[in-house]
Structure formats: structure tokens, C-alpha cells
Design a protein around this motif. Structure first.
Motif, PDB file in Angstrom:
ATOM      1  N   GLN A  40      -1.699   0.291  -5.100  1.00 27.59           N
ATOM      2  CA  GLN A  40      -2.667   1.338  -4.090  1.00 27.59           C
ATOM      3  C   GLN A  40      -4.028   0.801  -4.217  1.00 27.59           C
ATOM      4  OE1 GLN A  40      -1.380   4.483  -2.881  1.00 27.59           O
ATOM      5  NE2 GLN A  40      -0.252   3.007  -2.857  1.00 27.59           N
ATOM      6  N   ASN A  41      -4.951   0.122  -5.501  1.00 29.96           N
ATOM      7  CA  ASN A  41      -6.188   0.120  -5.381  1.00 29.96           C
ATOM      8  C   ASN A  41      -6.291  -1.628  -4.732  1.00 29.96           C
ATOM      9  OD1 ASN A  41      -6.759   2.804  -6.438  1.00 29.96           O
ATOM     10  ND2 ASN A  41      -5.650   2.103  -7.812  1.00 29.96           N
ATOM     11  N   GLU A  42      -5.403  -2.427  -4.972  1.00 30.87           N
ATOM     12  CA  GLU A  42      -5.459  -3.542  -4.197  1.00 30.87           C
ATOM     13  C   GLU A  42      -6.502  -3.965  -2.597  1.00 30.87           C
ATOM     14  OE1 GLU A  42      -2.682  -6.881  -4.241  1.00 30.87           O
ATOM     15  OE2 GLU A  42      -2.104  -5.936  -2.776  1.00 30.87           O
TER      16      GLU A  42
ATOM     17  N   ILE B 116       2.334   0.079  -9.320  1.00 28.13           N
ATOM     18  CA  ILE B 116       2.407   0.886  -7.891  1.00 28.13           C
ATOM     19  C   ILE B 116       0.755   1.524  -7.769  1.00 28.13           C
ATOM     20  CG2 ILE B 116       2.793   3.654  -6.898  1.00 28.13           C
ATOM     21  CD1 ILE B 116       6.202   2.952  -7.925  1.00 28.13           C
ATOM     22  N   ASN B 117       0.245   1.985  -9.392  1.00 29.11           N
ATOM     23  CA  ASN B 117      -1.143   2.420  -8.874  1.00 29.11           C
ATOM     24  C   ASN B 117      -2.184   0.939  -8.265  1.00 29.11           C
ATOM     25  OD1 ASN B 117      -0.198   4.880  -9.722  1.00 29.11           O
ATOM     26  ND2 ASN B 117      -0.996   4.587 -12.200  1.00 29.11           N
ATOM     27  N   SER B 118      -2.024  -0.092  -9.373  1.00 27.33           N
ATOM     28  CA  SER B 118      -2.175  -1.268  -8.869  1.00 27.33           C
ATOM     29  C   SER B 118      -2.371  -1.768  -6.824  1.00 27.33           C
ATOM     30  CB  SER B 118      -2.473  -2.458 -10.039  1.00 27.33           C
ATOM     31  OG  SER B 118      -1.241  -2.981  -9.382  1.00 27.33           O
TER      32      SER B 118
ATOM     33  N   LYS C   7       0.949  -1.185  -0.005  1.00 24.06           N
ATOM     34  CA  LYS C   7      -0.028   0.352  -0.275  1.00 24.06           C
ATOM     35  C   LYS C   7       0.709   0.888  -0.287  1.00 24.06           C
ATOM     36  CE  LYS C   7      -4.300  -1.310   0.594  1.00 24.06           C
ATOM     37  NZ  LYS C   7      -5.016  -0.638  -1.192  1.00 24.06           N
TER      38      LYS C   7
ATOM     39  N   LYS D 212       6.311   0.028 -14.437  1.00 22.82           N
ATOM     40  CA  LYS D 212       6.437   0.439 -13.031  1.00 22.82           C
ATOM     41  C   LYS D 212       5.374   1.443 -11.801  1.00 22.82           C
ATOM     42  CE  LYS D 212       9.408   2.400  -9.141  1.00 22.82           C
ATOM     43  NZ  LYS D 212      10.910   3.364  -9.287  1.00 22.82           N
ATOM     44  N   GLN D 213       5.208   2.575 -12.810  1.00 24.60           N
ATOM     45  CA  GLN D 213       3.841   3.019 -12.543  1.00 24.60           C
ATOM     46  C   GLN D 213       2.570   2.008 -12.413  1.00 24.60           C
ATOM     47  OE1 GLN D 213       4.157   5.947 -10.639  1.00 24.60           O
ATOM     48  NE2 GLN D 213       2.546   6.021 -10.342  1.00 24.60           N
ATOM     49  N   GLN D 214       2.219   1.442 -13.383  1.00 22.30           N
ATOM     50  CA  GLN D 214       1.112   0.810 -13.091  1.00 22.30           C
ATOM     51  C   GLN D 214       0.973   0.025 -12.039  1.00 22.30           C
ATOM     52  OE1 GLN D 214       2.091  -1.061 -17.168  1.00 22.30           O
ATOM     53  NE2 GLN D 214      -0.207   0.189 -17.803  1.00 22.30           N
TER      54      GLN D 214
ATOM     55  N   ALA E 218       3.427   3.150  -1.559  1.00 19.14           N
ATOM     56  CA  ALA E 218       4.003   3.856  -2.575  1.00 19.14           C
ATOM     57  C   ALA E 218       5.506   4.044  -3.049  1.00 19.14           C
ATOM     58  CB  ALA E 218       2.889   5.167  -3.841  1.00 19.14           C
TER      59      ALA E 218
END
Length: 127
Positions: A58-60, A54-56, A25, A50-52, A27
């Protein structure tokens, strides 16, 4: 050539960190572990940078009683400062059947820090 015991312990610790909900969670924590050129072949068949990732993460959605354990952990030194790790993950979610996957990662030593440059997860049908 297999990594020595201390190196193998370090890589196992790094991989286990990426399985911990609080790290997933964060980043910042994930950014510190992944190289800028990181790429993942996900178990879904999708490719992530990498950014994808990190984003996924965060929403897991993490179930409260989710636990993951690593088995069959192995290392292979591919070149100086480049190590392949392979292992199995068993994911337990409360009363559901465990989910098994094969995992592989490539770690590269960059500026005196190990960073993951590649990861792949493959779901297994076996229990």
C-alpha cells in the motif's frame, strides 16, 4: 513433476498479477492471492507475514516508467494441490540499470482457489 501447460500458464498469470502496480496497490486483490498463513523472506533479509506485505505494498512507491518481466519460469508439483514456482524478474526503471532477482513461490489449492503460502526474492548482482 512439472505442472502441465495449463497449470503452468495459470501460475505464471498469478505471479504476473502480483507484479502489476494496480494489483499491488489493492489490498483486496493481494488478500485474494495470499493465504492467511503466507510468509515471505524478502530480498532485504526481513521476514513478512500477509498483513505486513499488504501494508508495505500500500505504501510502495512505484516509479512511473517501472516495468517488470518474468523469465525462466518453471513449476514443480510438490504434492497434490501444492506447487513450487521459480523464475527470474528483471525490473526496469526508466534510465536506470535493470535490477535482477530470483523468485520462488509455493502455491496451495485451498477451497478450489490457488493461494500463495510462501515467497522469497533474492537480488542478483548480475545485469
Amino acid at each position: 513433476m512439472k505442472a502441465n501447460y495449463l497449470e503452468e500458464s495459470l501460475f505464471r498469470e498469478l505471479e504476473e498479477r502480483l507484479l502489476q502496480p494496480d494489483v499491488r496497490k489493492s489490498a483486496k486483490d493481494v488478500m485474494d492471492l495470499l493465504a492467511d498463513e503466507f510468509i515471505e523472506f524478502g530480498s532485504s533479509g526481513r521476514v513478512f507475514d500477509k498483513q505486513q506485505i499488504i501494508n508495505s505494498l500500500q505504501n510502495e512507491r512505484i516509479e512511473p516508467l517501472t516495468q517488470r518481466s518474468i523469465t525462466e519460469f518453471k513449476t514443480l508439483v510438490l504434492a497434490t494441490g501444492v506447487v513450487l514456482v521459480t523464475y527470474r524478474v528483471v525490473k526496469y526503471i526508466s534510465d536506470e540499470q535493470p535490477v535482477h532477482s530470483l523468485r520462488s513461490s509455493i502455491w496451495k489449492l485451498t477451497n478450489a482457489r490457488w493461494k500463495m503460502v510462501f515467497h522469497q526474492g533474492t537480488l542478483l548482482r548480475e545485469s
